[in-house]
Design an enzyme around this catalytic site. Structure first.
Site, PDB file in Angstrom:
ATOM      1  N   GLU A 267       8.762   5.359  -9.452  1.00 56.49           N
ATOM      2  CA  GLU A 267       8.008   5.911 -10.569  1.00 56.49           C
ATOM      3  C   GLU A 267       7.032   6.976 -10.109  1.00 56.49           C
ATOM      4  O   GLU A 267       6.641   7.013  -8.948  1.00 56.49           O
ATOM      5  CB  GLU A 267       7.293   4.799 -11.344  1.00 56.49           C
ATOM      6  N   LYS A 269       3.829   8.878  -9.225  1.00 56.79           N
ATOM      7  CA  LYS A 269       2.485   8.490  -8.818  1.00 56.79           C
ATOM      8  C   LYS A 269       1.538   9.566  -9.318  1.00 56.79           C
ATOM      9  O   LYS A 269       1.478  10.653  -8.764  1.00 56.79           O
ATOM     10  CB  LYS A 269       2.381   8.348  -7.304  1.00 56.79           C
ATOM     11  N   GLU A 319      -2.361   4.326 -14.935  1.00 53.45           N
ATOM     12  CA  GLU A 319      -3.156   5.399 -14.358  1.00 53.45           C
ATOM     13  C   GLU A 319      -3.680   6.271 -15.491  1.00 53.45           C
ATOM     14  O   GLU A 319      -2.907   6.693 -16.360  1.00 53.45           O
ATOM     15  CB  GLU A 319      -2.267   6.217 -13.403  1.00 53.45           C
ATOM     16  N   PHE A 359       2.139   1.017 -15.819  1.00 53.72           N
ATOM     17  CA  PHE A 359       3.212   0.693 -14.875  1.00 53.72           C
ATOM     18  C   PHE A 359       3.374  -0.790 -14.574  1.00 53.72           C
ATOM     19  O   PHE A 359       4.267  -1.176 -13.832  1.00 53.72           O
ATOM     20  CB  PHE A 359       3.074   1.499 -13.573  1.00 53.72           C
ATOM     21  N   ARG A 436       0.348  -6.671   1.344  1.00 47.25           N
ATOM     22  CA  ARG A 436       1.359  -7.366   2.126  1.00 47.25           C
ATOM     23  C   ARG A 436       2.763  -7.365   1.531  1.00 47.25           C
ATOM     24  O   ARG A 436       2.947  -7.394   0.310  1.00 47.25           O
ATOM     25  CB  ARG A 436       0.926  -8.798   2.435  1.00 47.25           C
ATOM     26  N   LYS A 442       4.238   3.953  -1.205  1.00 45.35           N
ATOM     27  CA  LYS A 442       3.968   5.260  -1.802  1.00 45.35           C
ATOM     28  C   LYS A 442       4.533   6.368  -0.932  1.00 45.35           C
ATOM     29  O   LYS A 442       4.558   6.277   0.291  1.00 45.35           O
ATOM     30  CB  LYS A 442       2.491   5.459  -2.110  1.00 45.35           C
TER      31      LYS A 442
END
Length: 610
Positions: A267, A269, A319, A359, A436, A442
């Site tokens: 997706e 960013k 976001e 998201f 983790r 990213k």
DNA sequence: TTTGGCTGCCC
DNA sequence: ATTCTGC
DNA sequence: GCAGAATGGGCAGCCAAA
């Protein structure tokens, strides 16, 4: 804030911190922390945990911060030890640690020198306790309004006067917000698991409670007073923020897909502010990535959530991005930052409109979705969101093909995103706070040097390091060459990217060029600890260029009252082959800035698209 | 009343 | 935010 | 690979100095 009956000497903490500071083995650190917790009355274990974390309370409680940084701390230490601020500052610079500076000053000035100031009975000091220290620090935080800086300084000075040298060191470091002894939340959780959970095997349970409460002090208190069973009962609660899931970074698309297990959601960013949105009936809360309550800053987003989240109770994540409603284009992060305000919100809403790209979904109508896989969460999210232009779901694809990932990545960039997120969707793809597991990765443009501007800048100054960089230089002041005026104009500081080895060599490298004053060919607003004659060139990489109120590079050329700087600058390598006049010029940076503007605002518009 | 230093929090 | 280091 | 601690630009808020 009333004293609690149970208490313990704060000296016990200081002793343990000092022993932990001296070692590097995590196992031993945990063991020492276990020892400390065993001596801690359950009634105050929350306070002890907060003190270890370098905070008074969780960010999201909406309570004030201490409001004291390095500068005020210097004043407080000077007041407490009877020396000048300049000498505190000097000692701090040379030691790289304000806490150590306080410790040294305290141990030198035991008794008389400070006793001269007032009362001799201060010599027989009463032992400082955890509650006494904590409550004083709360008073420091609570002091606000006219005259408050003075009150803060006096309160701190009073505390430091009573403290032993060792205690003073850690009180000062606490106020700085970091104890720097090597204990983080993971170590605290391991220690708690050992004592109250019967072993580190209980860590996942404790961690889960922490993820859902974002308050390690509270979790510790539940454990100490009610035991592990009570911790198991912790559930998500609308209005209480959940610790955010974070992503790893990687620059190779093939490797990324491999890490997440082949098949993945990819997706956009977006370059904005992360928001965890809670809704319960008509009530909406918005929390930032650090779980600050930022609801007041976004009344427009509150309204959108109210109207377009089709659920009585929900927690979703997205976001918030600044955008231009006329063209639909996304705006840079710097624009959104104008929304970080408390006053004039309603004019800011008009001036800086935002949209939300959701998201994830963490909770819905009584059901905890953090334990569900990503595909389940995504499909619920789709069900729950009534999509409109300003409140929608992040652009994404599902794929297991490297070339599709590449293509989507390029598309994301061309539309003003900073890259993509690649997310695992296998059976273990739960919502896992922290980083983790390589569930989210990213992939940003600036991880690929060929896609981002690398610049060669000249060292014109250096800053003393702190902590593990104490006694060394911790950062350099870098400048571009203005070939029209034949001067060097500052662009950024750089402190990231240096290996220990690089830092160790710095004094020798800089030595021939160090000066007491600014070199006449250097143009700077900023004052480094030492000035350096323009001679050394280093390659610096960054994510993008920004408009700077402090740096002097091309000042006024792109925008009045602004120079050009670099977001996320890091050192790559020295360029011994380059002379300072070979460095990137201010004009080149102007061109790069304009090129960047075109990339963001220009490329989506041409009609040859699609 | 305005300016500027400092702090905290976004990335 | 990015990067480095010790375990 | 995790955990922790170094380091960056730049915005608004707050308070004190000008």
């Amino acid at each position: 804030m009333s004293s609690r009956q149970a208490d313990m000497p704060v000296g016990l903490l200081a002793d343990v911190f000092e022993r932990i500071e001296a070692i590097t083995s995590r196992t031993q650190m945990t063991a020492l922390l276990v020892g400390l917790f065993k001596q801690t009355p359950p009634e105050i274990i929350d306070r002890v945990v907060y003190l270890i974390q370098g905070r008074l309370w969780p960010d999201w409680k909406g309570l004030p911060e201490i409001g004291v940084g390095e500068k005020l701390l210097v004043k407080a230490i000077a007041l407490a030890t009877g020396v000048t601020e300049a000498s505190v500052e000097g000692l701090s610079k040379s030691l790289g640690d304000l806490g150590k500076a306080a410790e040294q000053l305290k141990s030198k000035s035991t008794g008389r020198s400070q006793g001269v100031t007032l009362l001799s009975y201060t010599q027989q000091r009463t032992e400082l306790t955890v509650n006494r220290v904590y409550e004083t620090l709360v008073r420091v935080a609570m002091a606000q309004g006219e005259g408050s800086k003075d009150i803060k300084i006096r309160l701190l000075a009073g505390l430091l006067k009573e403290a032993s040298p060792k205690e003073a060191k850690f009180i000062v470091r606490f106020v700085e917000g970091r104890l720097r002894v090597g204990i983080g939340e993971a170590t605290i959780m391991d220690a708690l698991a050992t004592i109250y959970g019967g072993g580190v095997a209980a860590r996942p349970l404790i961690e889960r409670a922490y993820n859902l409460r974002a308050d390690l002090g509270e979790v510790a208190k539940i454990l100490a007073s009610k035991g592990l069973e009570a911790v198991k009962e912790v559930r998500p609660e609308v209005g209480t923020p959940i610790r955010p899931m974070l992503a790893e970074r990687l620059s190779d698309p093939g490797e990324i897909l491999e890490k997440v297990g082949g098949d993945a959601f990819i997706e956009y960013k977006y370059d904005g502010e992360r928001a965890q949105i809670h809704k319960k009936g008509d009530k909406v809360w918005i929390f930032s990535r650090r779980l600050e309550n930022i609801t007041q800053q976004y009344p427009d987003v509150v309204e959108l959530a109210r109207n377009h989240l089709k659920a009585d109770e929900a927690i979703v994540e997205g976001e918030i991005v600044a955008y231009d409603p006329e063209t639909g284009e996304l705006k840079p992060f710097q624009e959104l930052m104008h929304r970080k305000r408390k006053h004039d919100i309603h004019s800011a809403i008009k001036e800086y409109p935002v949209k939300v790209f959701l998201f994830d979904l963490l909770y819905l109508n009584g059901h905890d979705y953090t334990v569900e896989t990503l595909p389940v969460r995504r499909s619920k999210l789709e069900e729950v969101v009534d999509k409109v232009e300003e409140f929608t779901i992040a652009e994404y694809i599902r794929t297991n093909k490297v070339d599709e990932l590449e293509k989507f990545f390029l598309k994301a960039i061309s539309e003003g995103a900073e890259g993509v997120m690649v997310k695992a969707l296998h059976g273990d793809s739960i919502y896992q706070a922290g980083t983790r597991g390589w569930l989210w990765i990213k992939f940003k443009r600036d991880y690929r040097s060929e896609m981002v501007d690398t610049v060669d800048l000249v060292v014109v100054g250096a800053f003393h390091g702190k902590g593990r960089r104490g006694g060394k230089y911790g950062a350099l002041l870098m400048a571009a060459y203005n070939d029209e005026k034949d001067v060097f104009e500052t662009v950024c500081k750089v402190g990231s990217g240096f290996k220990d080895e690089d830092l160790d060599k710095l004094p020798e490298i800089l030595k021939p060029y160090m000066r007491d004053r600014r070199h006449p060919r250097v143009v700077a607003n900023m004052e480094p600890d030492v000035w350096v004659e323009p001679a050394l060139v280093a390659e610096i990489i960054g994510a993008e260029l920004t408009l700077s109120p402090v740096h002097t590079c091309a000042y006024g050329k792109v925008k009045s009252d602004a120079g050009i700087s670099i977001r996320f600058p890091r050192f790559i390598r020295w360029r011994p082959d380059k002379s300072p006049e070979d460095a990137t010029t201010s004009n080149e940076l102007v061109e790069m800035y304009q090129q960047q503007l075109k990339k963001i605002t220009g490329e989506t518009k041409p009609s040859e698209e699609a």
